[in-house]
Enzyme design. Sequence first.
Site, PDB file in Angstrom:
ATOM      1  N   TYR A 183      59.078   2.734 -80.224  1.00 31.52           N
ATOM      2  CA  TYR A 183      59.878   1.755 -79.478  1.00 31.52           C
ATOM      3  C   TYR A 183      60.120   0.444 -80.222  1.00 31.52           C
ATOM      4  O   TYR A 183      61.234  -0.094 -80.168  1.00 31.52           O
ATOM      5  CB  TYR A 183      59.260   1.514 -78.099  1.00 31.52           C
ATOM      6  CG  TYR A 183      59.635   2.608 -77.130  1.00 31.52           C
ATOM      7  CD1 TYR A 183      60.822   2.556 -76.408  1.00 31.52           C
ATOM      8  CD2 TYR A 183      58.825   3.735 -76.969  1.00 31.52           C
ATOM      9  CE1 TYR A 183      61.187   3.574 -75.538  1.00 31.52           C
ATOM     10  CE2 TYR A 183      59.180   4.766 -76.111  1.00 31.52           C
ATOM     11  CZ  TYR A 183      60.367   4.690 -75.400  1.00 31.52           C
ATOM     12  OH  TYR A 183      60.724   5.708 -74.562  1.00 31.52           O
ATOM     13  N   GLU A 204      56.306   7.662 -69.665  1.00 28.30           N
ATOM     14  CA  GLU A 204      56.067   8.750 -70.616  1.00 28.30           C
ATOM     15  C   GLU A 204      54.576   8.989 -70.854  1.00 28.30           C
ATOM     16  O   GLU A 204      54.152  10.134 -71.067  1.00 28.30           O
ATOM     17  CB  GLU A 204      56.792   8.453 -71.929  1.00 28.30           C
ATOM     18  CG  GLU A 204      58.307   8.587 -71.790  1.00 28.30           C
ATOM     19  CD  GLU A 204      59.086   7.923 -72.910  1.00 28.30           C
ATOM     20  OE1 GLU A 204      58.478   7.604 -73.955  1.00 28.30           O
ATOM     21  OE2 GLU A 204      60.307   7.712 -72.737  1.00 28.30           O
TER      22      GLU A 204
END
Length: 403
Positions: free
Chosen positions: A95, A137
Amino acid sequence: MLSQKTIDIIKSTAPVLETTGTEITTVFYQMLFEAHPELLNIFNHTNQTQGRQQTALANAVYAAAQNIEHLERILPAVEKIAHKHRSLGVKPEHYPIVGEYLLKAIKNVLKEDATDEIMQAWEEAYGVIANVFISIEKDMYTKAETKVDGWEGFKEFIVVKKVEESTLITSFYLQPKDGSKVPSFLPGQYITVRLQVPGQKYILNRQYSLSSAYTPEYYRISVKQENDQEPNGAVSTHLHRSLAEGDTLEVSVPAGDFYCDVHDSKPLTLISGGVGVTPMFSMLESVAKENPSRPVTFIHAARNQEVHAFSNDVKEIMKKLENGKSYLIYEDGNEGSDFTGYLNTKILDSIVDHDSLCFICGPVRFMEAIIQSLLETGIPAEQIQYEFFGPAMAIDTDTSVKN
């Protein structure tokens, strides 16, 4: 929490993102893969080539900007993407890399309009959005790894059987190489298959719907042979022409938010076009196995009998359902077809129970036409669900539909 000033800045940039979003995400992926080519082992190259991934990301960024102070409104869309991320192996460490190049792309496209104040606001907003994905997630990874017979990441499977279902579709029966059982899944979900195709520089990943009811012995996927000259033909061509019984590939634990509750008593309508039959067959077989008294209408559209997969299997399953109906529509109207040409509002109005939950899968234009027709027959949007093979795109209908 974001400050009100940051929220106001993000929302003020939403109109700009609506018009330049795809340009930004195209630049983003170019910059990202140039700096981190190893990520090409995760991302689907076909979706990049066709522009689908860029459009899907642009839509997601725009939706986040519009709802930045109420991100819970886009949780269904976030969860859909998170399922794909978990299935592919996207991790928290990815990310910051994505954020860095997304911000650079915004600056690159907007140029002097991307002021320091705007860029700082987007950096803060991205951090919040990324944390939402990471949190969701993380829970998905934990569930996949801790469920009965689950595992972490990818696991080697053996092709134990290869069956030609039609001139275009072949089924592959996959068993764990270590001899273990496979974890359960919900009918309609998919697995990611990871393999190295000769001549390809990077590992290729493809997500395929599971095409049978759950059995602890194996997973089955049914793959359409794409044109080997097209970008999306590399994996399907390899599977069809080169992958043999006894060969291995890697598989991730099933994922996906497109599935039916087989134990629900409401009437069920399953509508598919072409290879979109794969998740529908899993649903049909699962209902017949676990809830055979449920009213089920199975509708499939294909070009002709030669390319139609599972035709005999559907007939056998219908014998097990107490309230089952099946309809075929072939474009050329050859033998075995109930209708000729294309599904339309008139046909659907005559064969679909208006109280039913409707699940649709097939080419995008097919789904657009079917959804619009169902809405025109009076079926509420909340009773309609559909599945994309690939990144979610916009469905063009007059009414917003749940996805």
